[in-house]
Design an enzyme around this catalytic site. Structure first.
Site, PDB file in Angstrom:
ATOM      1  N   HIS A 192     -24.792  20.581   4.290  1.00 59.56           N
ATOM      2  CA  HIS A 192     -25.435  20.506   2.976  1.00 59.56           C
ATOM      3  C   HIS A 192     -25.999  21.868   2.567  1.00 59.56           C
ATOM      4  O   HIS A 192     -25.911  22.285   1.418  1.00 59.56           O
ATOM      5  CB  HIS A 192     -26.586  19.491   3.075  1.00 59.56           C
ATOM      6  CG  HIS A 192     -27.023  18.958   1.765  1.00 59.56           C
ATOM      7  ND1 HIS A 192     -26.935  17.633   1.426  1.00 59.56           N
ATOM      8  CD2 HIS A 192     -27.525  19.583   0.693  1.00 59.56           C
ATOM      9  CE1 HIS A 192     -27.375  17.469   0.207  1.00 59.56           C
ATOM     10  NE2 HIS A 192     -27.756  18.646  -0.273  1.00 59.56           N
ATOM     11  N   ARG A 299     -15.109  15.740  -1.913  1.00 60.91           N
ATOM     12  CA  ARG A 299     -15.533  15.121  -0.643  1.00 60.91           C
ATOM     13  C   ARG A 299     -16.627  14.094  -0.957  1.00 60.91           C
ATOM     14  O   ARG A 299     -17.822  14.372  -0.858  1.00 60.91           O
ATOM     15  CB  ARG A 299     -16.069  16.182   0.311  1.00 60.91           C
ATOM     16  CG  ARG A 299     -15.023  17.167   0.827  1.00 60.91           C
ATOM     17  CD  ARG A 299     -15.671  18.146   1.822  1.00 60.91           C
ATOM     18  NE  ARG A 299     -14.709  18.832   2.637  1.00 60.91           N
ATOM     19  CZ  ARG A 299     -14.362  20.115   2.461  1.00 60.91           C
ATOM     20  NH1 ARG A 299     -14.881  20.818   1.489  1.00 60.91           N
ATOM     21  NH2 ARG A 299     -13.475  20.683   3.274  1.00 60.91           N
ATOM     22  N   ARG A 335     -11.260  12.018  -2.817  1.00 57.82           N
ATOM     23  CA  ARG A 335     -10.872  11.638  -1.459  1.00 57.82           C
ATOM     24  C   ARG A 335     -11.753  10.458  -1.074  1.00 57.82           C
ATOM     25  O   ARG A 335     -12.982  10.537  -1.208  1.00 57.82           O
ATOM     26  CB  ARG A 335     -11.105  12.789  -0.486  1.00 57.82           C
ATOM     27  CG  ARG A 335     -10.894  12.315   0.956  1.00 57.82           C
ATOM     28  CD  ARG A 335     -10.975  13.429   1.944  1.00 57.82           C
ATOM     29  NE  ARG A 335     -12.335  13.846   2.204  1.00 57.82           N
ATOM     30  CZ  ARG A 335     -12.647  14.851   3.013  1.00 57.82           C
ATOM     31  NH1 ARG A 335     -11.681  15.547   3.598  1.00 57.82           N
ATOM     32  NH2 ARG A 335     -13.891  15.199   3.219  1.00 57.82           N
ATOM     33  N   GLU A 434      -3.531  15.443   8.207  1.00 59.82           N
ATOM     34  CA  GLU A 434      -4.536  16.114   9.036  1.00 59.82           C
ATOM     35  C   GLU A 434      -4.323  15.885  10.528  1.00 59.82           C
ATOM     36  O   GLU A 434      -5.028  16.456  11.340  1.00 59.82           O
ATOM     37  CB  GLU A 434      -5.939  15.597   8.696  1.00 59.82           C
ATOM     38  CG  GLU A 434      -6.258  15.621   7.222  1.00 59.82           C
ATOM     39  CD  GLU A 434      -7.714  15.303   6.937  1.00 59.82           C
ATOM     40  OE1 GLU A 434      -8.511  16.246   6.957  1.00 59.82           O
ATOM     41  OE2 GLU A 434      -8.041  14.122   6.696  1.00 59.82           O
ATOM     42  N   ASN A 457      -8.177  22.173   8.105  1.00 56.82           N
ATOM     43  CA  ASN A 457      -9.364  22.255   8.975  1.00 56.82           C
ATOM     44  C   ASN A 457      -9.192  21.287  10.138  1.00 56.82           C
ATOM     45  O   ASN A 457      -9.453  21.618  11.289  1.00 56.82           O
ATOM     46  CB  ASN A 457     -10.645  21.902   8.208  1.00 56.82           C
ATOM     47  CG  ASN A 457     -10.866  22.799   7.019  1.00 56.82           C
ATOM     48  OD1 ASN A 457     -10.271  23.863   6.937  1.00 56.82           O
ATOM     49  ND2 ASN A 457     -11.692  22.372   6.085  1.00 56.82           N
ATOM     50  N   ASP A 458      -8.765  20.070   9.801  1.00 61.37           N
ATOM     51  CA  ASP A 458      -8.551  19.082  10.858  1.00 61.37           C
ATOM     52  C   ASP A 458      -7.186  19.228  11.514  1.00 61.37           C
ATOM     53  O   ASP A 458      -7.060  19.043  12.725  1.00 61.37           O
ATOM     54  CB  ASP A 458      -8.710  17.663  10.297  1.00 61.37           C
ATOM     55  CG  ASP A 458     -10.175  17.288  10.214  1.00 61.37           C
ATOM     56  OD1 ASP A 458     -10.894  17.527  11.205  1.00 61.37           O
ATOM     57  OD2 ASP A 458     -10.603  16.792   9.161  1.00 61.37           O
ATOM     58  N   ARG A 468     -13.375  21.758  16.107  1.00 65.41           N
ATOM     59  CA  ARG A 468     -13.586  22.809  15.105  1.00 65.41           C
ATOM     60  C   ARG A 468     -15.041  23.246  14.992  1.00 65.41           C
ATOM     61  O   ARG A 468     -15.352  24.232  14.351  1.00 65.41           O
ATOM     62  CB  ARG A 468     -13.021  22.358  13.748  1.00 65.41           C
ATOM     63  CG  ARG A 468     -13.842  21.342  12.986  1.00 65.41           C
ATOM     64  CD  ARG A 468     -13.023  20.717  11.847  1.00 65.41           C
ATOM     65  NE  ARG A 468     -13.667  20.851  10.555  1.00 65.41           N
ATOM     66  CZ  ARG A 468     -13.393  20.100   9.492  1.00 65.41           C
ATOM     67  NH1 ARG A 468     -12.449  19.170   9.539  1.00 65.41           N
ATOM     68  NH2 ARG A 468     -14.008  20.280   8.357  1.00 65.41           N
TER      69      ARG A 468
HETATM   70  C1  PEP Z   1      -9.530  19.492   6.155  1.00 68.38           C
HETATM   71  O1  PEP Z   1      -9.622  18.837   7.203  1.00 68.38           O
HETATM   72  O2  PEP Z   1      -8.847  20.524   6.054  1.00 68.38           O
HETATM   73  C2  PEP Z   1     -10.266  19.069   4.952  1.00 68.38           C
HETATM   74  C3  PEP Z   1     -10.104  19.679   3.809  1.00 68.38           C
HETATM   75  O3  PEP Z   1     -11.156  18.045   5.108  1.00 68.38           O
HETATM   76  P1  PEP Z   1     -12.627  18.251   5.740  1.00 68.38           P
HETATM   77  O4  PEP Z   1     -12.858  19.728   5.903  1.00 68.38           O
HETATM   78  O5  PEP Z   1     -13.567  17.629   4.774  1.00 68.38           O
HETATM   79  O6  PEP Z   1     -12.515  17.515   7.033  1.00 68.38           O
HETATM   80 MG    MG Z   2     -10.476  16.869   7.145  1.00 65.18          MG
END
Ligand code: PEP
Ligand code: MG
Length: 594
Positions: A192, A299, A335, A434, A457-458, A468
């Protein structure tokens, strides 16, 4: 040489130079305990009463300054005020002063720990959550009595806030005309705190380990929001360099912002859509000001956090309609909830999972809690007639899961139709790619959805088997690892084979070294944080598609990520020496195994 350089995660770019001011220092480890003689007990109780009174007045004045659009924060402050004025907490602390002859700070701590026993003993997530409110209120009162902390609202000019953590109530108090930047010990890329920093447009670092050990109040510090560094008491030469970098960064920002509304079109005429990732709808202005062509990832789970009750369908619908209509005719991709893992809501209690990132998260969590899911799906559907709305499910791992999610959506549509509530039956429905299983069967999944959005990211976390959020393995977090590159390419090709659009919304989309490669793969769309859009658009506009294709061809045949990173760095550095000074890249790590 500076006294110390500590690293953290840059969540909002820029350079700030100023004086360190600690707020919200954890008092608990510093709490003094001393005996109060009998004749001073009444005075000690008055000191406690006074601290409660002053804290209440301060909180009221903060609450009155909360802008209307941050209603949620106002509600949190209201509930804290109620807690503060509940006579039980102060009453119990006074009893401890009377009976134990202890100082007021200690007596309050004892009262809080008794309450903790009582609250945490309840088998009710809501009541457990209320304890956090008591804790935060007590922290404020204790901070008052100890006089160790500055109140954020009383901070003078050119301050750099240092904190263990910043609560939503703290962040709304930040006055950007006086506060230059902040750094916190806690927090990750999606915390946040980082979101608020981006919204406020000030440099910020989170996850700065041992901040309190290496920085003292009043130290001169540089916050390097590009490389993720806190430079403590820099020497003259470092100061000169950072001042110079700050000036160049500002000039660069002004230059790129002026042109950010131009389309992201390569010099040989290829268009890529550049959309924005947001966490709160307050970020919409920033999206438009930074040239976002729409919202590629909302998100939605963020509006479920930092609160004690679940949002109602009406509340969500109103919020979603606002977003869809403000952005219209630009696209907004909702999402569905990605709760679980590090984003826990109290209503469902703390999940006892050994591997939360691989646990009951995202679509799995929603399928386990159909009522929660349905409320959100109905709200999205109801908003779908107010703009250009699409939705996607996170973390889909197979066809069965996708079909179950779509069946829930269908049910929500049928309910609304029965009730005569309008919705767009043609709203595009996509999925996030993901997990590696989704990559492997991308061509099957592509036949059952309207679009893909690759969540790198995932995808990187699950493909390379690294958490991560774990700094011990962050050197392995390599977006250009051959396995990652092949996965992304496989997904893009599978989507295009059946004629659906593919977007990429992980942090890779804001990395100047990665974007040309994605373009070489013919990605249709990228979605990134609003602040990063002008810089990435500028890079795209200076690029030629044939160069991107050549770069992709050269890297995709390489065997190690080390080689790929070096090739990409060489080629891109040559082309954009100026730009690259102002980007924080995911490729920065010196260790490049592979
Ligand atoms: C991701 O996983 O790349 C993604 C955009 O979702 P988040 O970062 O919210 O897990
Ligand atoms: Mg993700």
């Amino acid at each position: 040489m500076a006294d110390k350089i500590i690293t953290g995660i840059p969540v909002s770019s820029g350079i700030a130079i100023g004086k360190a001011v600690f707020v919200n220092r954890s008092h608990r480890s510093l709490l003094p305990r001393h005996t109060v003689p009998g004749h001073l007990l009444e005075a000690e109780k008055s000191r406690l009463e006074n601290a409660f009174l002053m804290t209440g007045q301060e909180m009221e004045s903060v609450r009155d300054k909360v802008p209307g659009e941050l209603e949620q924060h106002r509600l949190i402050l209201d509930s804290h005020l109620m807690m503060l004025r509940d006579p039980k907490l102060m009453g119990r602390a006074k009893e401890h002063i009377e009976i134990l002859h202890v100082n007021a700070e200690w007596a309050l701590e004892k009262a809080v720990s008794e309450l903790a026993q009582a609250f945490l003993g309840f088998d009710d997530a809501y009541l457990k959550e209320r304890f956090q409110d008591v804790r935060q209120v007590a922290d404020r009162v204790q901070g008052h009595m100890l006089g160790t902390d500055q109140e954020i609202s009383a901070i003078g000019g050119r301050a750099i806030i240092m904190a263990h953590d910043l609560t939503p109530a703290d962040t709304v108090e930040l006055d950007v005309s006086r506060i230059l930047a902040f750094a916190t010990t806690r927090g990750g890329k999606t915390s946040h705190t980082g979101i608020m920093a981006r919204t406020l447009g000030i440099p910020a670092l989170v996850g700065v380990q041992e901040l309190e050990n290496f920085v003292a109040d009043g130290d001169m510090v540089v916050i390097d929001g590009l490389k993720g560094r806190v430079v403590v008491n820099p020497d003259e030469e470092e100061l000169f360099e950072y001042n110079d970098l700050a000036t160049r960064f500002e000039t660069y920002q002004k230059k790129i912002i002026r042109r950010c509304l131009l389309p992201a079109e390569t010099s040989d005429g290829f268009r890529v859509k550049v959309l924005a990732n947001i966490e709160l709808i307050e970020e919409v202005t920033s999206v438009i000001d930074h040239g976002g062509e729409g919202i590629g990832l909302y998100r939605t789970e963020y509006s479920y956090l930092n609160r004690t009750t679940l949002p109602t369908e009406e509340e969500l619908t109103e919020k979603y309609i606002d977003l869809a209509s403000i952005m219209s005719p630009r696209k907004v991709v909702f999402r569905s909830l990605d709760l679980g893992s590090d984003k826990i809501i109290s209503e469902f209690g703390q999940l006892d999972e050994a591997n939360p990132a691989m646990g009951l998260r995202a679509i799995r969590f929603c399928l386990r809690h159909p009522e929660l899911f349905k409320t959100q799906l109905r709200a999205i559907l109801r908003a779908s007639v107010y703009g250009n709305v699409a939705m996607m499910f996170p973390m889909i791992s197979g066809l069965r899961e996708l079909r179950r999610a779509k069946a829930r959506l269908k049910e929500a549509q049928l309910d609304l139709a029965r009730e005569g509530v309008p919705y767009n039956p043609d709203m595009p429905v996509g999925i996030m790619i993901e997990v590696p299983s989704a990559v492997m069967i991308a061509e099957l999944l592509a036949r059952e959805v309207d679009f893909f959005s690759i969540g790198t990211n995932d995808l990187i976390q699950y493909s390379l088997g690294i958490d991560r959020t774990n700094p011990n393995v962050s050197y392995l977090y390599q977006p250009l690892h051959p396995a990652v590159l092949r996965s992304i390419k496989q997904v893009v090709d599978a989507a295009h084979q059946v004629g659906i659009e593919v977007s990429l919304c992980g942090e890779v989309a804001s990395d100047p070294f990665c974007v040309p490669i994605l373009m070489g793969m013919q990605i249709d769309c990228i979605s990134l944080s609003p602040q990063a859009i002008p810089g990435i658009k500028r890079i795209i506009r200076q690029t030629r598609m044939d160069e991107c294709r050549n770069l992709l061809r050269d890297v995709i045949s390489q065997q190690t990520v080390g080689k790929i990173n070096r090739m990409v760095k060489d080629s891109i550095f040559k082309k954009y020496p100026e730009e690259l000074t102002f980007f924080a890249s995911l490729l920065d790590s010196e260790e490049l195994p592979g």
